[in-house]
Design an enzyme around this catalytic site. Structure first.
Site, PDB file in Angstrom:
ATOM      1  N   ARG A 163      -4.064   1.497   5.375  1.00  0.00           N
ATOM      2  CA  ARG A 163      -5.099   2.047   4.512  1.00  0.00           C
ATOM      3  C   ARG A 163      -5.276   3.538   4.788  1.00  0.00           C
ATOM      4  NH1 ARG A 163      -4.844  -1.653   1.543  1.00  0.00           N
ATOM      5  NH2 ARG A 163      -6.506  -3.014   0.741  1.00  0.00           N
ATOM      6  N   GLU A 165      -6.690   8.620  -1.917  1.00  0.00           N
ATOM      7  CA  GLU A 165      -5.648   8.333  -2.904  1.00  0.00           C
ATOM      8  C   GLU A 165      -6.264   7.861  -4.244  1.00  0.00           C
ATOM      9  OE1 GLU A 165      -4.099   3.906  -1.960  1.00  0.00           O
ATOM     10  OE2 GLU A 165      -3.597   5.337  -0.373  1.00  0.00           O
ATOM     11  N   HIS A 183       1.517   3.726  -2.059  1.00  0.00           N
ATOM     12  CA  HIS A 183       0.774   2.485  -1.789  1.00  0.00           C
ATOM     13  C   HIS A 183       1.458   1.281  -2.445  1.00  0.00           C
ATOM     14  CE1 HIS A 183      -3.494   1.011  -0.589  1.00  0.00           C
ATOM     15  NE2 HIS A 183      -2.595   0.060  -0.401  1.00  0.00           N
TER      16      HIS A 183
END
Length: 325
Positions: free
Chosen positions: A238, A267, A285
């Protein structure tokens, strides 16, 4: 009358078919992310929502959506959900663990290999027409096999990464707030270490823990300085766990050798200075992004939601105390 639900982002056809058998479904197959006001407005008359980590489910939204009974997240992490606010209002919250464990572990290993062997740098080199033949010192990387792997966060994914490491005959050390039982350590061939010991010894450091206030900037300038100058950092968990500004500086000045990143602070925005660095591998991601896994995640979320709205207990209920409210 069927309960009314919202699916906030594009999902697969079989997911919508399943949901449609049990619910009146409004879906966002155009996949344009809702701003907070639009999301709240669409949820005012809904009994449930299938959402993604891009959707903030906070107290302010819940105050406006009084019919809401379940928030079904298509993710294992749930830092986009205010769990305490959900519990206080009797809203069940669920996630999608298990189904993405192996796939996410694969991505962490892929980042480690790509960073160690400078693959994105090598590809850019050849695409730019700069390769004119073999020579002995070309694109020298570092070995993964027989290296020391430090895993911070030894949950489901961390354990699978440790098992993958056995195939590369790596020495595995780990740090976690809760030490594993001796038989599990033996099975994983993993040795417990303090965080400082791990940072000092590891050739590769892989981060694999949830984001929460306690893990914010777990890796910052001080921690990076404790790593070997030859070490590589992998963040496949994360954004926010790493102080990205400090990491950029560490990569610029050689505090550590390189980094492989699948997640970033803030992000989809990220520190643009990463783009100027050759010693970092960047991914958007995509840790769980295989077709089979993403299909399984969407269906797991759908089943959690249907169970909650039909009087059952969702298999992946995060706040069982919400059922008492």
């Amino acid at each position: 009358m069927k309960p009314k639900i919202l699916v906030t982002r594009e999902v697969f056809d079989e997911t919508l078919t399943f949901l449609g058998q049990h619910c009146e479904v409004e879906s966002n197959q155009q996949d344009a992310a809702f701003d907070p006001e639009t999301l709240a407005r669409k949820l005012v008359d809904k009994d449930g929502v299938v959402c993604c980590l891009t959707d903030r489910m906070d107290a302010k939204l819940l105050e406006r959506c009084l019919r809401l009974k379940v928030v079904a997240n298509i993710a294992v992490g749930y830092n986009n959900i205010d769990l305490a606010a959900c519990t206080a209002r009797g809203v069940m919250a669920t996630n999608t663990p298990e189904v993405l464990t192996d796939t996410t572990a694969d991505l962490a290993f892929a980042l480690m290999l790509a960073t160690a062997r400078r693959l994105t740098e090598a590809e850019a080199y050849i695409r730019a027409g700069q390769w004119h033949g073999w020579h002995l010192k070309q694109m020298l990387g570092v070995d993964v096999h027989h290296a020391t792997l430090g895993i911070i966060g030894m949950g489901r994914i961390g354990r699978v990464i440790a098992r993958r490491a056995q195939g590369f005959e790596m020495r595995v050390i780990y740090h976690d707030p809760v030490r594993l039982a001796a038989d599990i350590e033996q099975r994983l061939k993993a040795t417990y270490a303090s965080k400082d010991e791990l940072l000092a010894q590891a050739d590769f450091v892989i981060l694999q823990m949830p984001y929460m206030p306690q893990t914010h900037h777990l890796i910052g300038a001080a921690e990076l300085k404790k790593m070997k100058p030859s070490a590589i950092l992998i963040n496949s968990t994360r954004g926010g766990i790493v102080d990205d500004a400090a990491l950029v500086r560490a990569l610029q000045d050689g505090t550590i050798r390189a980094a492989g990143l699948d997640t970033f602070e803030g992000e989809p925005k990220f520190n643009p200075e990463f783009l100027e660095l050759k010693n970092v591998v960047l991914a958007p991601h995509v840790g769980s992004s295989t077709e089979a896994t993403r299909r399984a995640m969407a269906m797991t979320a759908a089943k959690n939601l249907v169970a909650a709205l039909t009087g059952g207990t969702p298999p992946n209920l995060l706040n069982p105390e919400a059922r008492k409210n």
